[in-house]
Design a protein around this motif. Structure first.
Motif, PDB file in Angstrom:
ATOM      1  N   THR A 107     -39.903  10.996  -9.889  1.00  0.00           N
ATOM      2  CA  THR A 107     -39.297  10.445  -9.512  1.00  0.00           C
ATOM      3  C   THR A 107     -40.739   9.525  -7.998  1.00  0.00           C
ATOM      4  N   ASP A 108     -40.726   8.704  -7.612  1.00  0.00           N
ATOM      5  CA  ASP A 108     -41.077   8.284  -6.669  1.00  0.00           C
ATOM      6  C   ASP A 108     -40.802   7.846  -5.363  1.00  0.00           C
ATOM      7  N   THR A 109     -41.315   7.980  -4.658  1.00  0.00           N
ATOM      8  CA  THR A 109     -40.677   7.296  -2.716  1.00  0.00           C
ATOM      9  C   THR A 109     -42.125   7.075  -2.077  1.00  0.00           C
ATOM     10  N   ARG A 110     -41.736   6.520  -1.565  1.00  0.00           N
ATOM     11  CA  ARG A 110     -42.543   5.634   0.065  1.00  0.00           C
ATOM     12  C   ARG A 110     -43.079   7.353   0.325  1.00  0.00           C
ATOM     13  N   SER A 111     -44.470   7.509   0.910  1.00  0.00           N
ATOM     14  CA  SER A 111     -45.634   8.488   1.414  1.00  0.00           C
ATOM     15  C   SER A 111     -44.565   8.969   2.698  1.00  0.00           C
ATOM     16  N   ASP A 112     -44.059   8.416   3.146  1.00  0.00           N
ATOM     17  CA  ASP A 112     -43.591   8.567   4.796  1.00  0.00           C
ATOM     18  C   ASP A 112     -42.233   9.345   4.269  1.00  0.00           C
TER      19      ASP A 112
END
Length: 315
Positions: A107-112
């Motif tokens: 998956t990918d997600t916001r850095s924070d």
């Protein structure tokens, strides 16, 4: 067949020795951060070694991964996107080869939100082991596999691929006749058994590509305090430790613009050295046939014109 006989009929069969594969390593916990400063998202990959294609539990484990993160199920998508709003999508797959395979969730997600998303993925691996799946979840995954199966034998090319897979992986061709029955015979108890036997949440290999300055400090709080941090500028995908060597090592070329690092002959066995010598001579012949290395290096532009025929589902 007549065309094949004309092209290959006078070829003589020879036995080519197969270099033995190394031992399959056990699943090992490892967390690698590829530090890419300024990235606004983190790419997340989580997985470990899986099963060979011929394994008797492959089909049940494939269904388990469908429930975890595939078509017909996908708990990861539901938790990460629908419930938490951390990503646009998430999936998990099993890739099974001749001697082994691998399982990977992505998956990918916001850095924070990197640490939160990673913790949720690992928790879903553990939940699949811990809790018996609902029959409806299993039924949806079974319906997807059995419903999409006809597409894999719809054309001559698709049938040829199935036969090729059977030959390469040592499968029984008769299994194609019973595929649907075998898929539908798998029970929730089978799913829990293979999940407990082949999924190892405590030994997952994890890769995070993103801005480490934003999320690295969050990882210990969610259970990941031992990490390897590699700057993108030092990344070398051909190295065991994934790092470019900082200095020259005797007997080993360092990466350069002209090509990859090359191990000396003393690093490999006699059979591999013979194959390497044969390959080098073949490459030299090809270079000579094209006019020599100097001429090839002088080429600045290559143009390729081609025609393509695409078979659509409607023919």
């Amino acid at each position: 067949f007549a065309g094949a006989e004309r092209a290959f009929g006078d070829w003589k069969q020879i036995d080519v020795p197969i270099a033995p594969a190394g031992d399959v390593p056990p699943p090992t916990r490892r967390v690698v951060i590829i530090d890419r400063p300024g990235a606004v998202q983190t790419e997340i990959r989580v997985g470990h070694i899986g099963l060979p294609r011929k394994h008797k539990d492959y089909l049940a484990l494939d269904l388990a991964l469908k429930i975890l993160g595939g078509e017909g199920g996908n708990r990861l998508h539901r938790v990460l996107r629908s419930e938490r709003g951390l990503t646009y999508g998430a999936e998990a797959n099993i890739v099974a080869l001749k001697d082994t395979g691998h399982i990977v969730a992505s998956t990918d997600t916001r850095s924070d939100t990197t640490a939160e998303a990673l913790r949720l993925i690992v928790d879903e691996f553990a939940r699949l082991r811990r809790e018996r799946v609902h029959p409806r979840e299993l039924g949806d995954a079974q319906a997807y596999l059995t419903g999409s199966f006809p597409l894999t034998i719809e054309t001559p090319g698709a049938i040829a691929l199935q036969v090729l897979n059977a030959v390469v992986y040592g499968l029984d061709l008769d299994e194609l006749q019973t595929y649907r029955e075998r898929v539908n015979s798998i029970t929730p108890e089978d799913i829990q058994r293979v999940a407990q036997q082949y999924l190892h949440p405590d030994r997952l290999s994890i890769v995070l590509v993103g801005d480490a300055s934003v999320f690295a400090k969050q990882l210990p709080a969610v259970g990941f305090d031992q990490v390897e941090r590699i700057p993108l500028s030092e990344l070398d995908l051909t190295a065991v430790d994934l790092r470019r060597p900082s200095r020259s090592v005797p007997g080993r070329e360092t990466p350069s613009a002209s090509g990859p690092r090359i191990l000396p002959a003393s690093f490999v066995g006699p059979a591999a050295r013979t194959q390497a010598d044969d390959a080098r001579r073949l490459i030299e012949k090809a270079i000579d046939a094209k006019g020599g290395l100097q001429l090839l290096r002088s080429i600045k532009t290559v143009r390729s014109d081609s025609e393509m025929i695409i078979a659509t589902p409607n023919g």
